[in-house]
Design a protein around this motif. Structure first.
Motif, mmCIF file in Angstrom:
data_model
loop_
_atom_site.group_PDB
_atom_site.id
_atom_site.type_symbol
_atom_site.label_atom_id
_atom_site.label_comp_id
_atom_site.label_asym_id
_atom_site.label_seq_id
_atom_site.Cartn_x
_atom_site.Cartn_y
_atom_site.Cartn_z
ATOM 1 N N ARG A 19 0.848 -1.186 0.000
ATOM 2 C CA ARG A 19 0.000 0.000 0.000
ATOM 3 C C ARG A 19 0.887 1.242 0.000
ATOM 4 O O ARG A 19 1.676 1.461 0.923
ATOM 5 C CB ARG A 19 -0.936 -0.009 1.212
ATOM 6 N N THR A 21 1.759 5.098 0.248
ATOM 7 C CA THR A 21 1.244 6.243 0.996
ATOM 8 C C THR A 21 1.082 7.464 0.113
ATOM 9 O O THR A 21 0.072 8.168 0.177
ATOM 10 C CB THR A 21 2.184 6.575 2.170
ATOM 11 N N SER A 22 2.079 7.742 -0.731
ATOM 12 C CA SER A 22 2.066 8.955 -1.539
ATOM 13 C C SER A 22 1.413 8.706 -2.886
ATOM 14 O O SER A 22 1.476 7.610 -3.443
ATOM 15 C CB SER A 22 3.499 9.465 -1.740
ATOM 16 N N ALA A 23 0.786 9.758 -3.436
ATOM 17 C CA ALA A 23 0.133 9.644 -4.736
ATOM 18 C C ALA A 23 1.147 9.554 -5.867
ATOM 19 O O ALA A 23 0.898 8.935 -6.894
ATOM 20 C CB ALA A 23 -0.794 10.839 -4.960
ATOM 21 N N GLY A 24 2.296 10.175 -5.699
ATOM 22 C CA GLY A 24 3.338 10.148 -6.722
ATOM 23 C C GLY A 24 4.694 10.379 -6.091
ATOM 24 O O GLY A 24 4.798 10.864 -4.955
ATOM 25 N N GLY A 33 5.478 3.562 1.987
ATOM 26 C CA GLY A 33 4.260 2.774 2.086
ATOM 27 C C GLY A 33 4.382 1.674 3.113
ATOM 28 O O GLY A 33 5.289 1.675 3.959
ATOM 29 N N ASP A 128 1.610 -3.108 -8.219
ATOM 30 C CA ASP A 128 0.996 -1.790 -8.072
ATOM 31 C C ASP A 128 1.569 -0.829 -9.099
ATOM 32 O O ASP A 128 2.771 -0.841 -9.382
ATOM 33 C CB ASP A 128 1.244 -1.227 -6.662
ATOM 34 N N THR A 131 3.192 6.189 -9.825
ATOM 35 C CA THR A 131 3.263 7.427 -10.591
ATOM 36 C C THR A 131 4.616 8.093 -10.335
ATOM 37 O O THR A 131 4.880 8.569 -9.230
ATOM 38 C CB THR A 131 2.129 8.392 -10.210
#
Length: 257
Positions: A19, A21-24, A33, A128, A131
């Motif tokens: 998982r 944590t950050s979007a990019g 994560g 996963d 980005t």
């Protein structure tokens, strides 16, 4: 006993879920994560938890374009552990994304694969989409290109096989842009290739002059209407105002009219 046999072929076995944590994450920065390991129906010994970051690039093989997989970096997240039935283990991670990771641009993608190494069993895996954001110096170049009226073509941003250009990987990510304003009467397009490292960015700029007469058409057919300009942007100085325009003009001046 039956549960152990089934777990060895993946039925009722432990599962893994990374998982983010950050979007990019930017090239050269840390990806943060957690890895969630969920126990199955039996106790299992996991020798290690591993991750690797990878992408794909295009390469012509035997006259046919194919997709090749390239591992950008590999990581060992945890040593051996035992996961009990229905137990959940959460293991935080911080991974350095290499500078040579391609930018997530249009359909060019970067993936994070997470796996559990379980002896005498099918290793559970998770994939996963990551980005990858451009280095700030690359953002400056794109901003100057936009100010000069350049726009990305439909072919821009793809990774393809090229030897002896990039120091770390066998491919380059090419950004192809066409002029709509200042250089539209002189240029067909420009192409940008970046080599990012901790001290700055090396830029390979290809300038393609527009054919205006019979001589220009001949040069176009022979590939003589293209010139390369190399320059470096350091992190201490950044990109000077109008620097990209000067480099484009330098390339134009190298091409016979």
């Amino acid at each position: 006993m039956l549960d152990k046999i089934l777990a060895s072929i993946g039925i009722g076995a432990a599962r893994v879920d990374a998982r983010i944590t950050s979007a990019g994450v930017r090239q050269g920065d840390e990806l943060v994560g957690e890895v969630h390991v969920i126990g199955g129906s039996v106790e299992q010994s996991i020798s290690q938890i591993y991750m690797y970051l990878y992408t794909e690039y295009s390469r012509e093989v035997g006259g046919t374009q194919s997709r090749q997989k390239e591992v950008l970096a590999s990581y060992r997240i945890s040593d051996s552990l035992v996961i009990r039935p229905n137990e959940t283990r959460i293991i935080p991670f911080q991974l350095r994304v290499p500078h040579h990771a391609p930018i997530s641009f249009r359909t060019q993608q970067v993936y994070l694969s997470t796996g559990l190494d379980i002896e005498m069993a099918i290793d559970p895996k998770d994939k996963d989409l990551i980005t990858v954001l451009p280095d700030p110096l690359i953002e400056q170049i794109f901003a100057q290109a936009e100010d000069l009226g350049f726009r990305h073509t439909s072919e821009s941003g793809y990774c393809e096989y090229k030897k002896h250009i990039h120091r770390m990987v066998p491919f380059v990510q090419e950004f192809e842009l066409r002029p709509t304003d200042r250089f539209r009467d002189e240029l067909d397009e420009i192409e940008l290739i970046f080599d990012v490292y901790s001290e700055g960015v090396d830029v390979l700029l290809e300038v393609d002059r527009k054919a205006k007469n019979a001589r220009g058409l001949l040069q176009d057919m022979l590939g003589l209407d293209e010139r390369y300009v190399r320059f470096t942007i350091s992190r201490t100085k950044g990109l000077a105002s109008e620097e990209l325009a000067r480099m484009i003009q330098r390339g134009l001046d190298m091409i016979p009219k």
